[in-house]
Design a protein around this motif. Sequence first.
Motif, PDB file in Angstrom:
ATOM      1  N   ALA A 163      48.896 111.932  -5.779  1.00  0.00           N
ATOM      2  CA  ALA A 163      47.441 112.541  -5.846  1.00  0.00           C
ATOM      3  C   ALA A 163      46.882 112.505  -4.816  1.00  0.00           C
ATOM      4  O   ALA A 163      47.212 111.779  -3.791  1.00  0.00           O
ATOM      5  CB  ALA A 163      46.931 112.335  -7.200  1.00  0.00           C
ATOM      6  N   HIS A 164      45.638 113.330  -4.636  1.00  0.00           N
ATOM      7  CA  HIS A 164      44.568 113.090  -3.654  1.00  0.00           C
ATOM      8  C   HIS A 164      43.336 113.639  -4.105  1.00  0.00           C
ATOM      9  O   HIS A 164      43.281 114.501  -5.183  1.00  0.00           O
ATOM     10  CB  HIS A 164      45.081 114.105  -2.629  1.00  0.00           C
ATOM     11  CG  HIS A 164      44.087 114.097  -1.365  1.00  0.00           C
ATOM     12  ND1 HIS A 164      43.875 113.340  -0.429  1.00  0.00           N
ATOM     13  CD2 HIS A 164      42.769 114.990  -1.166  1.00  0.00           C
ATOM     14  CE1 HIS A 164      42.931 113.487   0.440  1.00  0.00           C
ATOM     15  NE2 HIS A 164      42.312 114.583  -0.084  1.00  0.00           N
ATOM     16  N   CYS A 165      42.247 112.638  -3.727  1.00  0.00           N
ATOM     17  CA  CYS A 165      40.963 112.873  -4.228  1.00  0.00           C
ATOM     18  C   CYS A 165      40.029 113.136  -2.860  1.00  0.00           C
ATOM     19  O   CYS A 165      40.288 112.486  -2.005  1.00  0.00           O
ATOM     20  CB  CYS A 165      40.361 111.760  -4.924  1.00  0.00           C
ATOM     21  SG  CYS A 165      41.205 111.747  -6.692  1.00  0.00           S
ATOM     22  N   HIS A 222      45.705 107.123  -5.597  1.00  0.00           N
ATOM     23  CA  HIS A 222      44.531 107.781  -6.313  1.00  0.00           C
ATOM     24  C   HIS A 222      44.898 107.895  -7.840  1.00  0.00           C
ATOM     25  O   HIS A 222      43.818 107.737  -8.527  1.00  0.00           O
ATOM     26  CB  HIS A 222      44.567 109.283  -5.831  1.00  0.00           C
ATOM     27  CG  HIS A 222      44.285 109.607  -4.357  1.00  0.00           C
ATOM     28  ND1 HIS A 222      42.777 109.396  -3.856  1.00  0.00           N
ATOM     29  CD2 HIS A 222      44.852 109.842  -3.274  1.00  0.00           C
ATOM     30  CE1 HIS A 222      43.015 109.815  -2.360  1.00  0.00           C
ATOM     31  NE2 HIS A 222      44.106 109.922  -2.095  1.00  0.00           N
ATOM     32  N   TYR A 223      46.093 107.666  -8.231  1.00  0.00           N
ATOM     33  CA  TYR A 223      46.339 108.016  -9.714  1.00  0.00           C
ATOM     34  C   TYR A 223      45.727 106.606 -10.371  1.00  0.00           C
ATOM     35  O   TYR A 223      45.296 106.890 -11.481  1.00  0.00           O
ATOM     36  CB  TYR A 223      47.799 108.167  -9.845  1.00  0.00           C
ATOM     37  CG  TYR A 223      48.197 108.186 -11.174  1.00  0.00           C
ATOM     38  CD1 TYR A 223      48.284 109.620 -12.060  1.00  0.00           C
ATOM     39  CD2 TYR A 223      48.559 107.015 -12.232  1.00  0.00           C
ATOM     40  CE1 TYR A 223      48.613 109.555 -13.106  1.00  0.00           C
ATOM     41  CE2 TYR A 223      48.926 107.227 -13.606  1.00  0.00           C
ATOM     42  CZ  TYR A 223      48.762 108.691 -13.940  1.00  0.00           C
ATOM     43  OH  TYR A 223      49.147 108.896 -15.308  1.00  0.00           O
ATOM     44  N   TRP A 234      44.498 121.546  -8.214  1.00  0.00           N
ATOM     45  CA  TRP A 234      43.078 120.871  -8.538  1.00  0.00           C
ATOM     46  C   TRP A 234      42.997 120.635 -10.005  1.00  0.00           C
ATOM     47  O   TRP A 234      43.079 121.559 -10.754  1.00  0.00           O
ATOM     48  CB  TRP A 234      42.130 121.509  -7.999  1.00  0.00           C
ATOM     49  CG  TRP A 234      41.900 121.778  -6.586  1.00  0.00           C
ATOM     50  CD1 TRP A 234      42.023 122.987  -5.970  1.00  0.00           C
ATOM     51  CD2 TRP A 234      41.696 120.571  -5.545  1.00  0.00           C
ATOM     52  NE1 TRP A 234      41.892 122.687  -4.558  1.00  0.00           N
ATOM     53  CE2 TRP A 234      41.439 121.491  -4.484  1.00  0.00           C
ATOM     54  CE3 TRP A 234      41.198 119.304  -5.580  1.00  0.00           C
ATOM     55  CZ2 TRP A 234      41.371 120.857  -3.035  1.00  0.00           C
ATOM     56  CZ3 TRP A 234      41.068 118.724  -4.402  1.00  0.00           C
ATOM     57  CH2 TRP A 234      40.954 119.371  -3.074  1.00  0.00           C
ATOM     58  N   MET A 254      42.005 107.525 -11.105  1.00  0.00           N
ATOM     59  CA  MET A 254      42.009 108.605 -11.881  1.00  0.00           C
ATOM     60  C   MET A 254      42.332 108.411 -13.409  1.00  0.00           C
ATOM     61  O   MET A 254      41.611 108.866 -14.250  1.00  0.00           O
ATOM     62  CB  MET A 254      43.104 109.481 -11.498  1.00  0.00           C
ATOM     63  CG  MET A 254      42.830 110.366 -10.175  1.00  0.00           C
ATOM     64  SD  MET A 254      44.181 111.401  -9.377  1.00  0.00           S
ATOM     65  CE  MET A 254      44.255 112.678 -10.532  1.00  0.00           C
ATOM     66  N   CYS A 277      39.967 115.905  -7.662  1.00  0.00           N
ATOM     67  CA  CYS A 277      41.258 115.273  -7.316  1.00  0.00           C
ATOM     68  C   CYS A 277      42.559 116.494  -7.714  1.00  0.00           C
ATOM     69  O   CYS A 277      42.417 117.337  -8.621  1.00  0.00           O
ATOM     70  CB  CYS A 277      41.741 114.285  -8.114  1.00  0.00           C
ATOM     71  SG  CYS A 277      40.558 112.781  -7.961  1.00  0.00           S
ATOM     72  N   TYR A 278      43.535 116.542  -6.747  1.00  0.00           N
ATOM     73  CA  TYR A 278      44.748 117.464  -7.240  1.00  0.00           C
ATOM     74  C   TYR A 278      46.047 116.535  -7.412  1.00  0.00           C
ATOM     75  O   TYR A 278      46.032 115.516  -6.651  1.00  0.00           O
ATOM     76  CB  TYR A 278      44.857 118.489  -6.246  1.00  0.00           C
ATOM     77  CG  TYR A 278      45.142 118.241  -4.766  1.00  0.00           C
ATOM     78  CD1 TYR A 278      46.627 117.895  -4.313  1.00  0.00           C
ATOM     79  CD2 TYR A 278      44.101 118.250  -3.888  1.00  0.00           C
ATOM     80  CE1 TYR A 278      47.002 117.547  -3.123  1.00  0.00           C
ATOM     81  CE2 TYR A 278      44.497 117.946  -2.494  1.00  0.00           C
ATOM     82  CZ  TYR A 278      45.714 117.598  -1.991  1.00  0.00           C
ATOM     83  OH  TYR A 278      45.865 117.495  -0.797  1.00  0.00           O
ATOM     84  N   ALA A 298      43.966 107.373  -0.284  1.00  0.00           N
ATOM     85  CA  ALA A 298      43.368 106.500  -1.267  1.00  0.00           C
ATOM     86  C   ALA A 298      42.515 105.130  -0.582  1.00  0.00           C
ATOM     87  O   ALA A 298      41.826 104.748  -1.172  1.00  0.00           O
ATOM     88  CB  ALA A 298      44.187 106.016  -2.291  1.00  0.00           C
ATOM     89  N   MET A 342      34.141 112.900  -7.493  1.00  0.00           N
ATOM     90  CA  MET A 342      35.482 113.300  -6.608  1.00  0.00           C
ATOM     91  C   MET A 342      36.298 114.350  -7.299  1.00  0.00           C
ATOM     92  O   MET A 342      36.437 114.521  -8.766  1.00  0.00           O
ATOM     93  CB  MET A 342      36.209 111.995  -6.599  1.00  0.00           C
ATOM     94  CG  MET A 342      35.546 110.873  -5.797  1.00  0.00           C
ATOM     95  SD  MET A 342      36.778 109.620  -5.497  1.00  0.00           S
ATOM     96  CE  MET A 342      36.606 108.426  -6.755  1.00  0.00           C
TER      97      MET A 342
END
Length: 295
Positions: A224-226, A166-167, A287, A170, A197-198, A145, A195
């Motif tokens: 999370a991750h983007c 990341h959240y 995702w 998001m 994101c998962y 992030a 982006m």
Amino acid sequence: MLNLKTCLSFILPILILTGCASIESSDRQIQRAELWQSPSVSFPNNASKAERIRAIAIREHRAWGEPFITAQGHIAKYDHYESENARLTEGVRAWERVTAYWRDSGVLPRLDRSFNYQSCNKLDMSQNSSTNICRAFASDVAWSAAFISYVMAQAGIEDFYVSPRHYDYMYRAWQQKGSYHAKDPAQTAPKVGDMLCYVRGGSSLSSYEALTDHMANQFGGLPAHCDIVTQIHQSKAEAWLIGGNVLHAVMLRKLPIDDGGRFILPQYQGECSPQSELYCNLNQQNWLMLLQLQP
């Protein structure tokens, strides 16, 4: 007349003191050495947000030697990892560059940890570099992030909420605040600057609707991750995305897209193991959300 022994008794202490002073001075110079600083950035006056974001993400990916994951989810190239002392293509150590992602994005003050990492703007090599606090920081704290925040800061996206999580952005995208608005990745064709994101780990969420319900009910943050979309290759039926702290590096990921330009997102089929090699796909993630860049 002084004999040799007498002369040495006068000269040796002077030489030793001079040598020690020289070493001490050298140590002070090393301790004051600056960490690597981010390069100055300039863009054409008419450069769009997407073009600026893409340029910074690609610049950073190239610095790491352009490692990437194929559309089939396999590692095709991998040169560096975050805490190694070897230098990246521009001559900077990997961990120094990761430190810059934290420092130059403005994220470091928002990291809710009690470690003394706020001082990671100088290089202290008075001890062995493997014990350097900033090098340990690059390895110990997830920085994906921080990388996204760094790209946005360098690209001049002023209404992007930089965060170590990341959240946070998001959630703001779901609220339609700032430069990104949340969309269903199964229904929306991505563009450069977006982006994908998962949600990490064993989350029970399995759809965009489930994630937005979670946000609407304020159940709290999620790991999370983007990744940032940097290129769309319709002729190859691929989208290329760049993310930080992917296998401890800045990594490009190729994902398949359909004729309408939408992602074909790999579905979980089973646990990767030596006995189940067909299930080994690094693109096989949960995702759930596309963050769409607003003009």
